[in-house]
Design a protein around this motif. Structure first.
Motif, PDB file in Angstrom:
ATOM      1  N   GLU A  42       0.806  -1.219   0.000  1.00  0.00           N
ATOM      2  CA  GLU A  42       0.000   0.000   0.000  1.00  0.00           C
ATOM      3  C   GLU A  42       0.837   1.266   0.000  1.00  0.00           C
ATOM      4  OE1 GLU A  42      -3.403   0.048   2.638  1.00  0.00           O
ATOM      5  OE2 GLU A  42      -3.301  -2.143   2.728  1.00  0.00           O
ATOM      6  N   ASN A  43       1.885   1.336   0.813  1.00  0.00           N
ATOM      7  CA  ASN A  43       2.712   2.545   0.889  1.00  0.00           C
ATOM      8  C   ASN A  43       3.418   2.839  -0.432  1.00  0.00           C
ATOM      9  OD1 ASN A  43       1.975   2.986   3.531  1.00  0.00           O
ATOM     10  ND2 ASN A  43       3.773   1.955   4.376  1.00  0.00           N
ATOM     11  N   GLU A  44       3.715   1.797  -1.196  1.00  0.00           N
ATOM     12  CA  GLU A  44       4.394   1.963  -2.481  1.00  0.00           C
ATOM     13  C   GLU A  44       3.404   2.010  -3.646  1.00  0.00           C
ATOM     14  OE1 GLU A  44       7.750  -0.717  -2.934  1.00  0.00           O
ATOM     15  OE2 GLU A  44       7.768  -0.955  -0.750  1.00  0.00           O
ATOM     16  N   ARG A  45       2.114   1.852  -3.346  1.00  0.00           N
ATOM     17  CA  ARG A  45       1.045   1.841  -4.347  1.00  0.00           C
ATOM     18  C   ARG A  45       1.343   0.843  -5.476  1.00  0.00           C
ATOM     19  NH1 ARG A  45       1.846   7.243  -3.565  1.00  0.00           N
ATOM     20  NH2 ARG A  45       2.639   7.520  -5.655  1.00  0.00           N
ATOM     21  N   LYS A  46       1.583  -0.405  -5.095  1.00  0.00           N
ATOM     22  CA  LYS A  46       1.798  -1.435  -6.110  1.00  0.00           C
ATOM     23  C   LYS A  46       1.357  -2.798  -5.601  1.00  0.00           C
ATOM     24  CE  LYS A  46       6.716  -2.309  -5.228  1.00  0.00           C
ATOM     25  NZ  LYS A  46       8.051  -2.251  -5.837  1.00  0.00           N
ATOM     26  N   VAL A  47       1.074  -3.669  -6.569  1.00  0.00           N
ATOM     27  CA  VAL A  47       0.713  -5.053  -6.297  1.00  0.00           C
ATOM     28  C   VAL A  47       1.688  -5.924  -7.077  1.00  0.00           C
ATOM     29  CG1 VAL A  47      -1.040  -6.841  -6.634  1.00  0.00           C
ATOM     30  CG2 VAL A  47      -1.726  -4.556  -5.882  1.00  0.00           C
ATOM     31  N   ILE A  48       2.238  -6.934  -6.426  1.00  0.00           N
ATOM     32  CA  ILE A  48       3.177  -7.847  -7.074  1.00  0.00           C
ATOM     33  C   ILE A  48       2.540  -9.224  -7.146  1.00  0.00           C
ATOM     34  CG2 ILE A  48       5.448  -8.937  -6.943  1.00  0.00           C
ATOM     35  CD1 ILE A  48       6.339  -6.462  -5.287  1.00  0.00           C
ATOM     36  N   GLY A  73      -1.716   6.858  -7.567  1.00  0.00           N
ATOM     37  CA  GLY A  73      -2.154   7.513  -6.342  1.00  0.00           C
ATOM     38  C   GLY A  73      -3.230   8.551  -6.614  1.00  0.00           C
ATOM     39  N   LYS A  74      -3.478   8.830  -7.909  1.00  0.00           N
ATOM     40  CA  LYS A  74      -4.525   9.774  -8.300  1.00  0.00           C
ATOM     41  C   LYS A  74      -5.825   9.005  -8.450  1.00  0.00           C
ATOM     42  CE  LYS A  74      -1.186  12.463 -10.876  1.00  0.00           C
ATOM     43  NZ  LYS A  74      -0.704  12.806 -12.209  1.00  0.00           N
ATOM     44  N   SER A  81     -13.557   0.640  -4.164  1.00  0.00           N
ATOM     45  CA  SER A  81     -13.044  -0.720  -4.247  1.00  0.00           C
ATOM     46  C   SER A  81     -12.153  -1.005  -3.042  1.00  0.00           C
ATOM     47  CB  SER A  81     -12.259  -0.928  -5.549  1.00  0.00           C
ATOM     48  OG  SER A  81     -11.053  -0.199  -5.511  1.00  0.00           O
ATOM     49  N   ILE A  82     -11.697  -2.210  -2.939  1.00  0.00           N
ATOM     50  CA  ILE A  82     -10.886  -2.630  -1.797  1.00  0.00           C
ATOM     51  C   ILE A  82      -9.657  -1.739  -1.637  1.00  0.00           C
ATOM     52  CG2 ILE A  82      -9.446  -4.509  -0.904  1.00  0.00           C
ATOM     53  CD1 ILE A  82     -11.397  -6.443  -2.248  1.00  0.00           C
ATOM     54  N   VAL A  83      -9.054  -1.327  -2.752  1.00  0.00           N
ATOM     55  CA  VAL A  83      -7.847  -0.497  -2.701  1.00  0.00           C
ATOM     56  C   VAL A  83      -8.055   0.792  -3.473  1.00  0.00           C
ATOM     57  CG1 VAL A  83      -6.215  -2.353  -2.305  1.00  0.00           C
ATOM     58  CG2 VAL A  83      -6.923  -1.807  -4.622  1.00  0.00           C
ATOM     59  N   GLY A  84      -9.207   1.423  -3.283  1.00  0.00           N
ATOM     60  CA  GLY A  84      -9.534   2.645  -4.008  1.00  0.00           C
ATOM     61  C   GLY A  84      -8.489   3.730  -3.847  1.00  0.00           C
ATOM     62  N   GLY A  85      -7.750   3.751  -2.741  1.00  0.00           N
ATOM     63  CA  GLY A  85      -6.733   4.759  -2.498  1.00  0.00           C
ATOM     64  C   GLY A  85      -5.503   4.602  -3.373  1.00  0.00           C
ATOM     65  N   PHE A  86      -5.333   3.469  -4.034  1.00  0.00           N
ATOM     66  CA  PHE A  86      -4.176   3.263  -4.898  1.00  0.00           C
ATOM     67  C   PHE A  86      -4.250   4.156  -6.137  1.00  0.00           C
ATOM     68  CE2 PHE A  86      -2.193  -1.118  -3.950  1.00  0.00           C
ATOM     69  CZ  PHE A  86      -2.237  -0.895  -2.596  1.00  0.00           C
ATOM     70  N   GLY A  87      -5.459   4.452  -6.607  1.00  0.00           N
ATOM     71  CA  GLY A  87      -5.632   5.286  -7.795  1.00  0.00           C
ATOM     72  C   GLY A  87      -5.556   4.489  -9.077  1.00  0.00           C
ATOM     73  N   GLN A  88      -5.322   5.203 -10.180  1.00  0.00           N
ATOM     74  CA  GLN A  88      -5.270   4.582 -11.501  1.00  0.00           C
ATOM     75  C   GLN A  88      -3.995   3.771 -11.676  1.00  0.00           C
ATOM     76  OE1 GLN A  88      -5.508   7.562 -14.529  1.00  0.00           O
ATOM     77  NE2 GLN A  88      -7.687   7.863 -14.272  1.00  0.00           N
ATOM     78  N   VAL A  89      -4.067   2.794 -12.578  1.00  0.00           N
ATOM     79  CA  VAL A  89      -2.873   2.042 -12.937  1.00  0.00           C
ATOM     80  C   VAL A  89      -1.950   2.964 -13.715  1.00  0.00           C
ATOM     81  CG1 VAL A  89      -1.995   0.182 -14.394  1.00  0.00           C
ATOM     82  CG2 VAL A  89      -3.988  -0.218 -12.957  1.00  0.00           C
TER      83      VAL A  89
END
Length: 173
Positions: A42-48, A73-74, A81-89
């Motif tokens: 979450e802090n890095e705004r990525k999913v691996i 992050g925008k 959604s579950i991770v709405g705070g991540f923003g756009q891909v």
């Protein structure tokens, strides 16, 4: 373990399924993700996604050893959604034994990057592009998806192509 995999797949579906996010197929629709491991940072705004990653949407398929999905992050339309705070891909990076397959083409290489801002796919390292029975090989393949423009570079070598005239439009087969 199975629950963690299912939660990871649900997480990625929530991330990628929103209309404002990147997709692997121009057809849209649900995205099915399988991998040995899913990690959300979450802090890095990525999913691996790691371990024999297989992503399918419509008639398109992406396979690789690992896939990293980075977010801006925008806000991107997935606010609840579950991770709405991540923003756009922002981009999707596939590494190790990368295969991208659609009904029109098959491409493989060592590394693939999709950039949402430019709607561009770049595949590098021992690249092969196949359309019907035509084959092209090189070091860097750049596909501008919206413009339908493809560029293949040879790197330190040269590009190679084999074109079968019998598969070209207007030719007798």
């Amino acid at each position: 373990m199975a629950l963690r995999k299912a939660a990871g797949a649900a997480l990625c579906l929530a991330l990628l399924g929103a209309p404002a996010f990147a997709q692997i197929s121009s057809e849209g629709g649900p995205i099915y993700i399988n991998s040995a491991r899913t990690e959300s940072l979450e802090n890095e705004r990525k999913v691996i996604l790691a371990g024999n990653v297989d992503i399918q949407q419509g008639t398109a398929r992406l396979r690789a050893d690992t896939v990293t999905i980075r977010f801006t992050g925008k806000p991107g339309g997935g606010g609840t959604s579950i991770v709405g705070g991540f923003g756009q891909v922002e981009n999707i990076i596939a590494e190790g034994n990368v295969y991208y397959v659609t009904p029109e083409l098959k491409a493989k290489g060592d590394r693939g990057v999709y950039e949402l801002a430019t709607d561009t796919i770049t595949i590098t390292g021992k690249v092969a592009l196949m359309r019907e029975r035509d084959v092209a090989e090189g070091e860097t393949l750049r596909m501008e998806v919206k413009n339908r423009r493809t560029t293949l570079e040879g790197g330190s070598g040269r590009t190679r192509m084999v074109i079968d005239p019998s598969t070209q439009p207007g030719q007798n087969q």
